[in-house]
Design a protein around this motif. Sequence first.
Motif: not given
Length: 740
Positions: A284, A366-367, A369, A372, A403, A444, A507, A512-514
């Motif tokens: 990360q 995926s995705p 992480p 932010d 999302q 985010r 997820k 596309n994102e958690s």
Amino acid sequence: MGNWLTGWSSDRSSGYSSDWSPGGSSGVPSGPVHKLEKSIQANLPPNENCLQQIAVSLVPSQKLEEYIQANLKPNRKSLKQIDQAVDAIWDLLRSQIPVKEVAKGGSYGRETALRGCSDGTLVLFIDCFQQFQDQIKYQDTFLDFIELWLKIHEKKSVKHEHALVVQVSVPGQRILLQLLPVFNPLRSSENPSSCVYVDLKKSMDKVRASPGEFSDCFTTLQQRFFKKYPRRLKDLILLVKHWYEQCQEKWKTPPPQSLLYALELLTVYAWEQGGQAEDFDMAQGVRTVLRLIRRPTELCVYWTVNYNFEDETVRNILLHQLRSQRPVILDPTDPTNNVGKDDRFWELLTEEAGAWLYSPSLNTESPAPYWDVLPMPLFITPSHLLDKFIKDFLQPNDIFQKQINKAVDIICPFLKNDCTWNSDTKVLKTVKGGSTAKGTALKRGSDADIVVFLSSLDSYDSLKTNRSQFVQEIQKQLEAFVQAQELEVTFENSKWKAPRVLSFTLKSKTLNESVEFDVLPAYDALGQLRSDFTLRPEAYQELIELCASQDIKEGEFSICFTELQRNFIRTRPTKVKSLLRLIKHWYKQYERKMKPKSLPPKYALELLTVYAWEQGSGTDDFDIAEGFRTVLDLVIKYRQLCIFWTVNYNFEEEYMQKFLLTQIQKKRPVILDPADPTGDVGGGDRWHWHLLAEEAKEWLSSPCFQVKQKGLVQPWKVPVMQTPGSCGGQIYPTVGGVTK
């Protein structure tokens, strides 16, 4: 992919003696030292060069830590021997040179040296240098003397610009050490005063010095700056530096040494802004740094640990730097030194960063992480660019909203249709709450709150008694549901024995994102809402009577009024929501820095923002800097705050009047939840408002509140205290001994 460790020796420079031999620092511009280092590299044993031939982008993300320990981190014993060798140099020189203090710099001094060969400096603070200018006048004289003295003792060195370079070698490690005679601006002081940097600016102007030319004088501060960071962060720095070295091999022209330092600082910035966890995930961290590298035209990174905006001269230096062309990465010890300014190599770095960031090895989930972290801090954003800052960095795009909606469309039907409740329990309704429902979500870091109203939770008492059981039951059934649906859910461990909320991260292949969720069971106290008015006005009376008869915490049942909380914010103009995003971002930045201090709840800042706009502007088109400045002004005056609304409850009913008069006479600050009269989110002494107020005061010097030719942005005129009379009530109680 095969065994990625095969054939890689953990000893990259075995066989060297502890004698000093000629050398140069890695990455210096072409010249005698650089050529000499190339020749040294060419003569390395085969097992020393093999690591550089393997692309770090091929290492699987879950193996990065093992990779660092096996190949990049220097051996402790070797470093100790290096320290002894460097101390021997110091012992040899101090008998002949007027030096009382030294400082260790470069990668060696910052404790970020790579295994094998790395750079370092030994800064010699010359006693007879009384000012910065003396360093320029007499530095070469001292270098000639040092070189002669080393020759007398049969120690080799190479003169390069304003330094002598010697090679310190022990089994397992080599340091190409620069010897630098410099002026000591700190003298006996541990922390620099603004006078030091004022003197620096005057001296630079006198001799027409280049920006950062005297940065070596602040090596002690640089060493101290890095010393406070955890070892794991320095391991991440090693990984980034090793990747950078592999990039260098592809480039025909060697980049400046300052760029290596810039990447170290950028890694520190990423970790600080990303949460400062000491047990962070290495992959990360790498992804975050690479994402920042890919945004060079937005990068603006600096610290105020050694200098700040208080002194006018230093402030002007800083503002000049912060307004210059990106990327800007300021040396935390020297405000004149922008170590990230070479934009030629940033283009190359951006391309290489993208290749690693999107490589299969770094995207094993995926995705994938990452932290932010914005490429520039809010603090240095000029007032006229605040709207752009919000749009570019804080406001979610349509993809984000889709999302969230996709994720909600998975969880809500599960709660309504797939959860098997007992015969006495039905789902009356599910309500989306939190920032996404209010329209104030950040790009985010915002989660989706879902409040599920259950028929068997038919009173506040039953909610208090049974909600933890429903939280556990929902988790149990959700675990079975996600397995059948091929979803991935990570549950957050609650610190409470009887949890009120189920927190988890979702997820799926379609996301596309958690997405982070909070699911909260609730009692349907309001019934069906129409035009924001409840059909059950007795809901508040029941709540107040319960609070009077039992030991109930303030706001304990505020979840039952989620719809009113949501509607109170959601109906505000778009620009008010932009201001709310800005305030939330400001708060979250400080919250990260102050962990685990008990700061006021974020909701209190949201209500304070709405109040500031209502009382100070009330228009759809206002100056965002003025709104921001007003909220900070109210935070600073927290000891006087008494704020409430009468949109959902008022002073007409006797029971409510009596209760509210008690609430608003509590110790300041008082900020009543407009949806729940028992919820005082101001809290008096309950939270550390004084810390938030100190931060707000520091921000008053921010460029956010400076307007060219107009001076400082002024706050709106907003009263710090509401009274029943000011809210249209027909009573005028005594508050603090004064009739209002």
